[in-house]
Design an enzyme around this catalytic site. Structure first.
Site, PDB file in Angstrom:
ATOM      1  N   HIS A  98      -9.302  -6.616  11.193  1.00  0.00           N
ATOM      2  CA  HIS A  98     -10.572  -6.975  10.179  1.00  0.00           C
ATOM      3  C   HIS A  98     -11.884  -7.126  10.780  1.00  0.00           C
ATOM      4  CE1 HIS A  98      -7.529  -8.381   6.798  1.00  0.00           C
ATOM      5  NE2 HIS A  98      -7.031  -7.276   7.540  1.00  0.00           N
ATOM      6  N   HIS A 266       1.253  -2.578  11.208  1.00  0.00           N
ATOM      7  CA  HIS A 266       2.503  -3.004  10.385  1.00  0.00           C
ATOM      8  C   HIS A 266       3.846  -2.937  11.276  1.00  0.00           C
ATOM      9  CE1 HIS A 266       0.460  -2.364   6.281  1.00  0.00           C
ATOM     10  NE2 HIS A 266      -0.251  -3.117   7.113  1.00  0.00           N
TER      11      HIS A 266
END
Length: 723
Positions: A98, A266
């Site tokens: 992020h 993920h």
């Protein structure tokens, strides 16, 4: 004193200056030109001493010891914020991702290179919930290594080590990111007035069918990428696939890199939504002072471990969320999926049928199995035809997937660092990558004066020499350290054909300069810059000032093979106030466009001022227009621009949206024409103050020397070898 205070009922401190109740100048005069973007990161905000150089300090960093400490941290679960399955890898990877994922190619802003995740608005974006905890977990390591380790490097490195600790063979890592010390408040993140505003809301970043506003990459205010629940929170994997493709393209990623990053991100960790999101506390910037800079705290229930709420989606993607493997693809492709709501009320996809042993275990109790999930973005990897093809390729070749991901992760975390010459540390990969914009080394040991003599005798005009050097250098962006004069890519596609570079004129000038470079055995990149210097020295001499413009040889020449044409398209100038040119009509004013470009080049307001005035006097306007050329002696580096701009014997009349006439007050005759970016230097109070300095009779030489100083800064902006 106490008696007097109590008697009057008044506080002895003057209120308003530093509180939200105080009206700012921009609130009083909203149409005024805001120069704050040029004043970011002033040296007064930096707590380090003037002689501190982080890029020198980090060379003394014990990288091996840091690596060991970070590996230990990953499995050192702390009670105040316990690690999922006893491993902080997923949290650290999300923090790094992020930070790096805010990068966008249109203006090069965002990314992990400044440590800006510590400050507003990014530290309080909804999508960054609980990343404040990740940075607090890292604080003991930052404290230990001190000035030899920036927050920017640590934030980027932590995620890379997290992957390594879970079994990925990483591609490498480079240190050298320097911290900023206050928010980048003038970076444009969108016009919305609320977090997570849907696309149909006021000031939406979308137009047309689904056209995302430039330079933005994320789909909503407060998100890093796309909405994990679907477009505007409505699940539809094919529509989400469109958003993913646009967003990742604007992060400089192709389809294969996009699938790799999505799947690799993920493969480990989980989403958190096992609780009531409405009882969470405020984000860090709005939290009570007692929260000490943390946010999203749950004070009514447990709020940690299995009860954590972050995105609102709940569950892991794979059977083994702390292990690097190909389990993501097995889970995604071998099951049918259906929509369900998480305990926090978020849309998520769950398998219709799954064996108990294929479920991940609970983050706190390994005897309990939990349901895996996929987001709408994950389902896009399965349902979009192009993404599906890549997904199946990765599923069938785990080694290939790991290599593509490792390279894509390296690109994600290093794209905004600039060329490889800026990389520091023992883990820098040897391989040169096309997205690093490689440039071969140039010669440094040659007779500069003899080359200058050839240029002076070439017959090229001052304006042609200066404009060509400027066009070559002006592409530099300090945001991601791309562009600039090194490499002389102005002679290659796509730059040679850009409208802003006047291709016909450019070809004529380059033909002459390339001949000089060939006969001298030096790079055309050096010759282009030298030609600009020769033109300036000639123009300064005509103004009565003998000067030698500083020059540092050593630029190299890039080739077509070393140039990613598509990635350079985003550097094309659509405007250039310095050459008084606009490619088209824009909603944003010409002077605001000027500030944006000036900030990207790393220039200050007074450097912008002196360069604009000097460029006008040198006759460098695009297509030879005379707008703003306030002189009878074009080609002479005089201060006439400022003298005549500040002369009250003239009046200024608009004759178009971006065109003005300067008329003699007595005769009413038109003396000159000008654009908005000319007149702003007389109308804006700050810029007029600078203009008046250069208009003074005793500052004619100062003007020349200041112009040369600013000019040299632009010409050498990409010379990281000189630092």
């Amino acid at each position: 004193m106490n008696d007097k205070k109590n008697a009057s009922g008044k506080c002895p401190v003057m209120h308003g200056g530093a509180t939200e109740s105080s009206m700012t100048n921009m609130e009083w005069w909203p149409k005024a030109l805001n120069l704050d973007i040029l004043h970011q990161h002033d040296s007064k905000t930096n707590p380090m001493t003037a002689n501190f150089n982080y890029r020198e300090a980090v060379k003394n960093l014990d990288i091996a010891a840091l690596n060991k400490d970070l590996h230990a941290l990953m499995t050192d679960s702390q009670d105040w914020w316990p690690a999922d399955w006893g491993h902080y890898g997923g949290l650290m990877i999300r923090m790094t991702w992020h930070a790096a994922g805010t990068y966008r190619i249109a203006d090069g802003r965002g990314g992990a290179a400044t440590g800006n995740q510590r400050f507003t608005p990014i530290n309080s974006w909804p999508d960054n919930a609980n990343l404040d905890k990740a940075r607090r977990l890292l604080w003991p390591i930052k404290k230990k290594y001190g000035n030899q380790l920036s927050w920017a490097d640590l934030i980027a490195y932590a995620g890379t080590i997290a992957y390594a600790s879970m079994g990925l063979k990483t591609f490498g890592f480079a240190f050298g990111r320097e911290d900023i010390w206050h928010p980048e408040k003038d970076t444009y993140w969108g016009a919305e007035k609320e977090w997570l505003a849907p696309s149909g809301s006021e000031n939406s970043r979308y137009s047309g069918e689904r056209d995302l506003e430039n330079p933005l990459a994320s789909v909503m205010m407060g998100l890093i990428y796309v909405n994990p629940e679907g477009v505007d929170g409505k699940p539809d994997p094919l529509k989400t696939a469109h958003d993913i493709r646009v967003t990742f393209e604007r992060m400089a990623m192709n389809d294969e890199e996009t699938v790799a990053l999505t799947a690799g991100g993920h493969t480990v960790g989980k989403c958190h939504g096992n609780g009531d999101a409405s009882i969470l506390g405020r984000e860090p910037e709005a939290a009570d002072i007692s929260e000490q800079g943390t946010g999203w705290n749950n004070k009514t229930k447990r709020g940690i471990g299995r009860d954590t709420v972050t995105s609102g989606i709940e569950g892991a993607w794979t059977t083994n969320p702390t292990q690097w493997d190909n389990g993501y693809f097995s889970m995604l492709l071998k099951h049918e999926w259906e929509l369900q709501k998480s305990p926090a009320g978020a849309w998520q996809w769950q398998p219709v049928d799954i064996k108990e042993e294929d479920k991940p275990v609970d983050v706190e109790d390994p005897t309990v199995r939990t349901m895996p999930i996929m987001t709408d973005a994950d389902m896009a990897m399965k349902m979009d035809p192009a993404y599906r093809e890549i997904t199946e390729r990765f599923a069938n070749d785990a080694e290939y997937f790991s290599d593509v991901f490792a390279r894509a992760w390296f690109k994600l975390t290093h794209r905004d660092m600039g060329p490889k010459v800026r990389y520091l540390g023992s883990e820098v990969p040897q391989e040169d990558l096309i997205w690093q914009d490689p440039v071969p080394a140039g010669m440094t040991d040659y007779d500069v004066e003899s080359v200058k003599e050839k240029i002076a005798a070439s017959g090229l005009s001052v304006s042609d020499m200066v404009a060509t050097a400027w066009d070559s250098a002006r592409t530099y962006r300090d945001s991601d350290k791309r562009g600039g004069a090194n490499g002389a890519r102005i002679r290659l596609a796509p730059q040679k054909d850009w409208q802003g570079n006047e291709p016909a004129r450019l070809n004529k000038v380059l033909t002459t300069l390339e001949g000089i470079a060939a006969s001298s055995g030096v790079s055309i990149a050096d010759v282009i810059v030298l030609a600009g210097n020769v033109g300036i020295e000639k123009a300064a001499k005509a103004a009565g000032v003998e000067v030698t413009v500083p020059f540092a040889p050593g630029r190299g020449d890039a080739t077509d093979e070393l140039t990613d044409v598509d990635s350079f398209e985003v550097l094309e100038p659509l405007h250039d106030a310095y050459r008084n040119w606009l490619k088209g009509d824009y909603k944003v004013s010409a002077e605001e466009l000027m500030l944006d470009r000036t900030q990207l080049m790393g220039l200050t307001a007074h450097e912008m001022t002196v360069l604009i005035g000097g460029m006008r006097m040198l006759g460098t306007n695009h297509s030879g227009t005379k707008h703003g050329v306030f002189t009878e002696n074009e080609g002479v580096l005089s201060n006439d621009y400022f003298v005549n701009l500040t002369d009250m014997s003239y009046k200024w009349q608009p004759v178009g949206d971006n065109l003005y006439e300067i008329r003699d007050r007595k005769s009413d005759k038109v003396k000159w024409t000008a654009t908005r970016v000319d007149l702003i230097f007389g109308s804006n109070s700050i810029l007029r103050a600078y203009s008046e300095v250069y208009a003074q009779d005793d500052n004619k030489e100062k003007f020349v020397h200041d112009f040369i100083s600013a000019w040299s800064k632009v010409m050498n902006a990409d010379r990281f070898d000189l630092a």
